[in-house]
Write a protein that holds these residues in place. Structure first.
Motif, short mmCIF file in Angstrom:
data_model
loop_
_atom_site.label_atom_id
_atom_site.label_comp_id
_atom_site.label_asym_id
_atom_site.label_seq_id
_atom_site.Cartn_x
_atom_site.Cartn_y
_atom_site.Cartn_z
N LEU A 158 16.15 47.67 64.50
CA LEU A 158 14.93 47.87 65.29
C LEU A 158 13.81 46.98 64.76
O LEU A 158 13.08 46.35 65.52
CB LEU A 158 14.49 49.34 65.24
N LYS A 160 19.94 47.45 68.06
CA LYS A 160 21.31 47.18 68.52
C LYS A 160 21.72 48.09 69.67
O LYS A 160 22.91 48.27 69.95
CB LYS A 160 22.29 47.31 67.36
N GLN A 211 26.19 47.45 53.18
CA GLN A 211 26.88 46.46 54.00
C GLN A 211 27.27 45.31 53.08
O GLN A 211 26.40 44.71 52.46
CB GLN A 211 25.91 45.98 55.08
N PHE A 237 31.13 48.25 56.05
CA PHE A 237 30.03 49.20 55.81
C PHE A 237 30.55 50.35 54.96
O PHE A 237 31.70 50.77 55.10
CB PHE A 237 29.50 49.76 57.13
N GLU A 284 27.23 54.45 58.86
CA GLU A 284 25.80 54.41 58.54
C GLU A 284 25.15 55.76 58.69
O GLU A 284 25.73 56.70 59.23
CB GLU A 284 25.06 53.38 59.40
N GLU A 298 25.43 44.28 66.42
CA GLU A 298 25.75 45.59 65.84
C GLU A 298 25.94 45.55 64.32
O GLU A 298 26.12 46.60 63.70
CB GLU A 298 26.99 46.19 66.51
N GLN A 299 25.91 44.37 63.73
CA GLN A 299 26.16 44.27 62.29
C GLN A 299 24.91 44.58 61.50
O GLN A 299 24.34 43.68 60.87
CB GLN A 299 26.60 42.86 61.92
N GLY A 300 24.48 45.80 61.51
CA GLY A 300 23.30 46.16 60.74
C GLY A 300 22.98 47.61 60.98
O GLY A 300 23.46 48.20 61.95
N THR A 301 22.16 48.20 60.11
CA THR A 301 21.81 49.61 60.29
C THR A 301 20.82 49.74 61.44
O THR A 301 20.13 48.79 61.80
CB THR A 301 21.21 50.19 59.00
N ARG A 302 20.76 50.93 62.01
CA ARG A 302 19.95 51.16 63.20
C ARG A 302 18.48 50.83 62.97
O ARG A 302 17.85 50.13 63.76
CB ARG A 302 20.10 52.61 63.64
N GLU A 303 17.92 51.33 61.87
CA GLU A 303 16.49 51.13 61.62
C GLU A 303 16.18 49.67 61.36
O GLU A 303 15.20 49.13 61.88
CB GLU A 303 16.04 51.94 60.39
N TYR A 304 17.00 49.03 60.53
CA TYR A 304 16.74 47.63 60.21
C TYR A 304 16.80 46.78 61.47
O TYR A 304 15.99 45.88 61.68
CB TYR A 304 17.76 47.12 59.18
#
Lengths: 437, 172
Positions: B112, B143, A355, A360, A382, B104-110
């Protein structure tokens, strides 16, 4: 309902293997730019009534090969001879004249619910057969698998590497608007066909991960009201839950190569660390204990190391530590944030999500962090997952805005051949399973 | 050489009802909350009644917001939580589930993990104001549950939140 494919090696052309002078070989490591031209004349129908199946199978073999971006199909309209017979000698001059470098011939026989598929692969310019004729026996409802197996053999004989067509992907099927999205676990063939749902949409499910043999799936579920990890048996859809204590949230699981050890994230008191559980003994051990976020762990193929992300430096970066825990070393040093690292099945590369500057990317780097390459760029890419042969990466792409929706894409590790998978509705969080036996 | 293969179609025909028994493998939790996390059931009551959940949600304020990639409470957030703590002190028969969310600006795991940090920041604050930890549970949706869906800061700032969901404790 067990379908059996019977593989019979080397029965078709015993003792005639020629030593070719310079056999046809597409070296993938050299970065293929010009697709190799091949011809797949429609497979011969050996039994009356097999014509449609023969046409479908030969078309799917060609589709698989074209889909790699490494091969270019010569259209039947250019053919000098249609090569209708599987048994007659190949008129190589006719195929050389239209510049077909590889030729795949085949025959299909449908007998009730059973189909027999035979095929051969030729190096047209040396006029020799690549490998030996092969035959698959299966049921008619497994015809796509049989075509994928033919394509895998063709790919493998021309590139010298294993294929990835006869494989499946577990993913999250998505429906509904962004603020009320329903998610279900589903399995499909690598090309999006044969979708089977594994859960209903009553609870959020996230990030399924195949076991190394493809028999089980780990995923995060909110069915208890809190995020927890389930292990699902693909064959009978039976489930068990990883033990967690009240107040803990478990997510981001992944299998080790042995299919027995599971690594995952556990959040407790606001702190997320990496844990490991032995599914057989139920023994848990904590692998990290920093106050920062440690998540998204992935084993190296030999099981000795774990790559993961941590924000201990102030933002998300990628680290590698011994599989038993211990001092991690940081491997990502570029601009921006790095997350969801996944070790390639060949062991040489780490795929990741990056990111940076509002965009991304899916990228790869060597395990020491060198030679970083970004393969994609979009509003939100992702969650990379590797093809069984380590040549292709699938990932989720979400589009922007009120109508934003998720799709699964694939891209070659060279950055070429970006493709959107044909799925029915939204799809995210792919996990690419092994090549099926 | 014969190779027998179990094919891909083993799961065909298994009905979805085979996997909807959500509690079959569930672990017992020491704190049981009516309606489960994030779902309140029962009457909201009259917003003019200071003891009503409606009053808590609207007048006290059920949520606090966070800046990008942060789980630090803002001054406005702390003021809201002071009100929540006071309300929970008065209404001691209520339990609270705190849901942490990310944009929503981030990866799914992070996200969480970030949501877990945010819900915990609220929990710690309420505990520091005298609410027993046994009355509070936390979870993160990352997210997964945005309330505003545009891909702009005006929506993102509403989604970076921790929401306190109150419900009457079950007596068993």
């Amino acid at each position: 309902m067990i379908v059996r494919l019977l593989t019979i090696l080397a029965v078709l052309m015993l003792g005639t293997q020629a030593i070719a002078q310079a056999p046809l070989r597409l070296e993938l490591s050299e970065g293929v730019i010009e697709p190799l031209p091949f011809a797949v004349p429609i497979f011969q129908a050996e039994v009356a009534g097999s014509e449609q199946m023969a046409a479908d199978i030969s078309r799917l073999v060609a589709e698989d090969l074209i889909g790699t971006g490494l091969f270019r199909q010569i259209p039947a309209s250019a053919f000098i001879s249609q090569h209708a017979s599987f048994t007659q000698a190949v008129a190589f001059a006719d195929w050389r004249a239209i510049n077909a470098q590889a030729l795949v011939t085949g025959a299909v026989a449908v007998n009730g619910a059973q189909i027999i598929v035979k095929f051969r692969v030729y190096d047209v310019f040396t006029g020799t057969e690549l490998g030996e004729g092969l035959q698959f026996v299966g049921t008619t409802d497994s015809w796509r698998r049989m075509a994928h197996k033919v394509a895998d053999a063709v790919y493998s004989r021309i590139t010298g590497e294993a294929g990835y067509f006869d494989s499946r992907v577990v993913y999250v099927s998505e429906t509904g608007p962004k603020d009320n999205r329903a998610k279900r676990l589903a399995i499909m063939d690598f090309d999006g066909a044969n979708v089977q749902f594994l859960t209903d949409s009553s609870a959020i499910v996230l990030a399924p991960r195949f076991s190394p043999t493809g028999d089980r799936v780990l995923y995060t579920s909110y069915e208890s009201g809190f995020p927890r990890i389930n292990v699902l048996d693909v064959a009978n859809v039976g489930r068990q839950q990883l033990t967690t204590q009240p107040g803990e949230m478990a997510f981001s699981p992944r299998f080790a190569r042995d299919g027995r050890q599971v690594i995952y994230s556990l959040a407790n008191g606001g702190n997320t660390d990496i844990w490991r559980t032995d599914l057989t003994t139920g023994q848990h051990s904590r692998l990290t204990s920093a106050p920062s976020i440690e998540t998204a762990p992935s084993f190296s193929p030999d099981g000795t190391q774990i790559v993961f992300e941590s924000d201990r430096s102030g933002n998300q970066q990628i680290y590698i530590m011994p599989a038993s825990g211990g001092e991690p070393r940081r491997i990502s040093f570029g601009e921006g944030r790095y997350g969801s690292p996944v070790w390639s099945p060949r062991g040489d590369l780490i795929a990741f999500t990056k990111q940076n500057a509002g965009r991304f990317h899916i990228g790869v780097m060597r395990t020491d962090g060198s030679e970083e390459r970004l393969l994609t760029a979009s509003f939100l890419d992702e969650g990379p997952t590797w093809s069984p042969n380590g040549r292709v990466i699938m990932f989720s792409r979400e589009t922007q805005g009120v109508d934003g929706a998720s799709s699964i894409y694939s891209v070659d590790i060279t950055g070429r051949n970006l493709r959107r998978l044909a799925t029915n509705g939204g799809a995210s969080d792919p996990s690419w399973g092994p090549l099926q036996p | 050489m014969n190779t027998f293969i179990k094919a891909a179609l083993l799961i065909a025909g298994i009905s979805i009802s085979a996997c909807t028994n959500a509690d079959r493998f569930d672990n017992t939790d020491t704190v049981d909350l009516t309606g489960g996390a994030g779902v309140t059931t029962g009457a909201l009551g009259d917003a003019s009644d200071p003891r009503s959940p409606q009053y808590f949600n609207q007048t006290v304020g059920d949520r606090v917001l966070f800046v990008v990639d942060s789980s630090s409470l803002t001054a406005a957030g702390m003021a809201t939580l002071d009100g929540q703590a006071q309300w929970l002190m008065t209404n001691s028969d209520y339990l609270a589930v705190i849901e942490g969310h990310a944009d929503e600006q981030g990866t799914r795991e992070y996200n969480l993990a970030l949501g877990a940090r945010r819900s915990n920041a609220v929990r710690e604050y309420l505990i520091s104001k005298g609410i027993p930890s046994s009355r509070i549970r936390t979870l993160s949706y990352g997210k997964e549950r945005p309330i505003a869906v545009c891909s702009q800061e005006s929506c993102y700032e509403q989604n970076r939140r921790a929401v306190t969901i109150i419900s009457i404790a079950q007596t068993s």
